[in-house]
Design an enzyme around this catalytic site. Structure first.
Site, PDB file in Angstrom:
ATOM      1  N   ARG A 103       0.880  -1.180   0.000  1.00  0.00           N
ATOM      2  CA  ARG A 103       0.000   0.000   0.000  1.00  0.00           C
ATOM      3  C   ARG A 103       0.912   1.223   0.000  1.00  0.00           C
ATOM      4  O   ARG A 103       1.710   1.398   0.920  1.00  0.00           O
ATOM      5  CB  ARG A 103      -0.901   0.005   1.234  1.00  0.00           C
ATOM      6  CG  ARG A 103      -1.620   1.332   1.436  1.00  0.00           C
ATOM      7  CD  ARG A 103      -2.708   1.272   2.457  1.00  0.00           C
ATOM      8  NE  ARG A 103      -3.879   0.592   1.908  1.00  0.00           N
ATOM      9  CZ  ARG A 103      -5.087   0.645   2.457  1.00  0.00           C
ATOM     10  NH1 ARG A 103      -5.305   1.332   3.568  1.00  0.00           N
ATOM     11  NH2 ARG A 103      -6.097  -0.005   1.917  1.00  0.00           N
ATOM     12  N   HIS A 130      -7.393   0.798  -6.326  1.00  0.00           N
ATOM     13  CA  HIS A 130      -7.613  -0.062  -5.147  1.00  0.00           C
ATOM     14  C   HIS A 130      -8.253  -1.368  -5.645  1.00  0.00           C
ATOM     15  O   HIS A 130      -9.414  -1.656  -5.346  1.00  0.00           O
ATOM     16  CB  HIS A 130      -8.506   0.667  -4.137  1.00  0.00           C
ATOM     17  CG  HIS A 130      -8.475   0.079  -2.765  1.00  0.00           C
ATOM     18  ND1 HIS A 130      -7.664  -0.984  -2.412  1.00  0.00           N
ATOM     19  CD2 HIS A 130      -9.167   0.415  -1.634  1.00  0.00           C
ATOM     20  CE1 HIS A 130      -7.861  -1.268  -1.143  1.00  0.00           C
ATOM     21  NE2 HIS A 130      -8.765  -0.441  -0.642  1.00  0.00           N
ATOM     22  N   GLN A 133     -10.108  -4.038  -3.361  1.00  0.00           N
ATOM     23  CA  GLN A 133     -11.419  -3.622  -2.865  1.00  0.00           C
ATOM     24  C   GLN A 133     -12.498  -3.856  -3.923  1.00  0.00           C
ATOM     25  O   GLN A 133     -13.604  -4.319  -3.605  1.00  0.00           O
ATOM     26  CB  GLN A 133     -11.382  -2.136  -2.480  1.00  0.00           C
ATOM     27  CG  GLN A 133     -12.684  -1.639  -1.904  1.00  0.00           C
ATOM     28  CD  GLN A 133     -12.999  -2.251  -0.548  1.00  0.00           C
ATOM     29  OE1 GLN A 133     -12.185  -2.193   0.357  1.00  0.00           O
ATOM     30  NE2 GLN A 133     -14.179  -2.850  -0.396  1.00  0.00           N
ATOM     31  N   ASP A 219     -17.221   7.178  -1.613  1.00  0.00           N
ATOM     32  CA  ASP A 219     -16.019   7.001  -0.799  1.00  0.00           C
ATOM     33  C   ASP A 219     -15.736   8.346  -0.125  1.00  0.00           C
ATOM     34  O   ASP A 219     -16.382   9.360  -0.449  1.00  0.00           O
ATOM     35  CB  ASP A 219     -14.863   6.575  -1.732  1.00  0.00           C
ATOM     36  CG  ASP A 219     -13.583   6.199  -0.994  1.00  0.00           C
ATOM     37  OD1 ASP A 219     -13.622   6.030   0.245  1.00  0.00           O
ATOM     38  OD2 ASP A 219     -12.541   6.071  -1.664  1.00  0.00           O
ATOM     39  N   CYS A 259     -16.305   1.435   0.571  1.00  0.00           N
ATOM     40  CA  CYS A 259     -15.148   0.589   0.916  1.00  0.00           C
ATOM     41  C   CYS A 259     -14.766   0.708   2.380  1.00  0.00           C
ATOM     42  O   CYS A 259     -14.089  -0.174   2.902  1.00  0.00           O
ATOM     43  CB  CYS A 259     -13.962   0.917   0.017  1.00  0.00           C
ATOM     44  SG  CYS A 259     -13.291   2.581   0.245  1.00  0.00           S
ATOM     45  N   ARG A 287     -13.369  -8.900   1.568  1.00  0.00           N
ATOM     46  CA  ARG A 287     -11.943  -8.663   1.309  1.00  0.00           C
ATOM     47  C   ARG A 287     -11.149  -9.914   1.674  1.00  0.00           C
ATOM     48  O   ARG A 287     -10.232 -10.323   0.963  1.00  0.00           O
ATOM     49  CB  ARG A 287     -11.431  -7.472   2.144  1.00  0.00           C
ATOM     50  CG  ARG A 287     -11.953  -6.115   1.728  1.00  0.00           C
ATOM     51  CD  ARG A 287     -11.387  -5.660   0.401  1.00  0.00           C
ATOM     52  NE  ARG A 287      -9.939  -5.536   0.396  1.00  0.00           N
ATOM     53  CZ  ARG A 287      -9.239  -4.500   0.869  1.00  0.00           C
ATOM     54  NH1 ARG A 287      -9.867  -3.471   1.380  1.00  0.00           N
ATOM     55  NH2 ARG A 287      -7.919  -4.477   0.789  1.00  0.00           N
TER      56      ARG A 287
HETATM   57  N1  NVA Z   1      -9.990   6.522  -1.319  1.00  0.00           N
HETATM   58  C1  NVA Z   1      -9.593   6.140   0.021  1.00  0.00           C
HETATM   59  C2  NVA Z   1      -9.803   4.660   0.223  1.00  0.00           C
HETATM   60  C3  NVA Z   1      -9.446   4.154   1.594  1.00  0.00           C
HETATM   61  C4  NVA Z   1      -9.622   2.664   1.724  1.00  0.00           C
HETATM   62  C5  NVA Z   1      -8.146   6.524   0.245  1.00  0.00           C
HETATM   63  O1  NVA Z   1      -7.330   6.346  -0.656  1.00  0.00           O
HETATM   64  O2  NVA Z   1      -7.835   7.020   1.333  1.00  0.00           O
HETATM   65  N1   CP Z   2     -11.215  -0.372   2.550  1.00  0.00           N
HETATM   66  C1   CP Z   2      -9.935  -0.408   2.946  1.00  0.00           C
HETATM   67  O1   CP Z   2      -8.985  -0.639   2.175  1.00  0.00           O
HETATM   68  O2   CP Z   2      -9.783  -0.222   4.296  1.00  0.00           O
HETATM   69  P1   CP Z   2      -8.429   0.010   5.085  1.00  0.00           P
HETATM   70  O3   CP Z   2      -7.900   1.372   4.715  1.00  0.00           O
HETATM   71  O4   CP Z   2      -8.832  -0.069   6.542  1.00  0.00           O
HETATM   72  O5   CP Z   2      -7.448  -1.056   4.727  1.00  0.00           O
END
Ligand code: NVA
Ligand code: CP
Length: 305
Positions: A103, A130, A133, A219, A259, A287
């Site tokens: 990540r 992502h 997800q 989101d 998500c 997930r």
């Molecule tokens: N769009 C959000 C998703 C978090 C799971 C982010 O990137 O922070």
């Molecule tokens: N939806 C998702 O990826 O959650 P986290 O940021 O908690 O991993």
């Protein structure tokens, strides 16, 4: 052949359908408490440059349940945070483990790591995508409503990593995405990695995007990495809150997805996310199951069910 999952379109339609079927099998076995350890002695390295609850937990628990083990690394306590080149990290880490999940910020970082990796690399979220997800989201839709083919997804809010990945998925699995973003936050097709614009349509009014949709989703207004814009975004996105009125113009059996983590009162009302059309808890749980199927596929290839 070494395979990675760096963006949604890295898997073909046939491979995705296989993966959803394996997910069903793996989930059913898990629910029946039937042990299944195809990845005994395999190790997953999880590298986090941003926070996570679900991604960390689902990958770590999933690898353990498949008979392997997982190691958590973050930028703060590794040399990655002190400027070691990502290419060198790819060379070294991939000699010590069997599979890697990352990540991070720019997609370019994970692409460079993967180019120097001897083992499969999975995108656990980047600024652009992502994909894990969206695997879970589509599996959840299939469980609840059947195939996504020809269906309409309404994406309300920011054209972020989740939105881009929905758009890629629409091309691979042949469904449509109706996108409504505030002015200035529109989809950038190139950044989204799209081949064309056949599978998405933009709407100025979020109500129009939701009309007749099979799935309504949103989101956070401020993704990780954009925190400095938070105050401005709160104002810019104020009219893009998914509420009962928007759900009311979608199909009567439309589902709501997010998500998570969610901000009730910002991108969605409590009434919607905690209401009868919301499937967010199944979506989060899935997930675990889709990623087990993904790791099995990347390490062992296609298996007989
Ligand atoms: N769009 C959000 C998703 C978090 C799971 C982010 O990137 O922070
Ligand atoms: N939806 C998702 O990826 O959650 P986290 O940021 O908690 O991993």
């Amino acid at each position: 052949m070494l395979r990675h999952f760096l963006q949604f379109k890295d898997l073909s339609r046939d491979e995705l359908l296989y993966l959803f079927e394996r997910t069903r099998v793996i989930k059913t076995r898990f629910k029946r408490y039937q042990p299944y350890h195809p990845l005994t002695d395999r190790t997953l390295a999880m590298i986090f440059e941003k926070s996570s609850t679900r991604t960390r937990l689902s990958f770590e628990a999933g690898m353990h349940q498949l008979g392997g083990s997982a190691i958590y690394l973050n930028t703060r306590d590794t040399q990655l945070g002190r400027g070691e080149p990502v290419e060198d990290a790819g060379e070294v880490i991939s000699r010590m483990v069997d599979i890697v999940m990352i990540r991070t910020f720019e997609q370019d970082i994970i692409e460079r790591f993967a180019a120097h990796s001897r083992v499969p690399v999975i995108n656990g979220l980047t600024n652009e995508y992502h994909p894990c997800q969206i695997l879970a989201d589509i599996f959840t839709f299939i469980e609840q409503r059947g195939s996504m083919k020809g269906k309409t997804v309404a994406w309300i809010g920011d054209s972020n990593n989740m939105c881009n990945t929905w758009l890629q998925a629409a091309e691979v699995l042949d469904f449509n995405v109706h996108v409504s973003t505030p002015p200035g936050y529109e989809v950038e097709p190139e950044r989204a990695g799209l081949y064309g614009t056949d599978h998405f349509e933009s709407f100025a009014d979020p109500m129009d995007a939701c009309r007749g949709a099979d799935l309504v989703t949103t989101d956070v207004w401020t993704s990780m990495g954009w925190e400095a814009e938070n105050d401005e975004r709160l104002k810019d996105f104020a009219d893009w809150q998914v509420d009962a009125e928007m759900m009311g113009v979608a199909k009567p059996d439309a589902v709501f997805m997010h998500c998570l983590p969610a901000h009730r009162g910002e991108e969605v009302t409590a009434e919607v996310i905690d209401g009868p059309q919301s499937v967010v808890w199944d979506e989060a749980e899935n997930r675990l199951h889709v990623q087990k199927a993904l790791m099995e596929f990347l390490l062992l290839g296609k298996l007989e069910s």
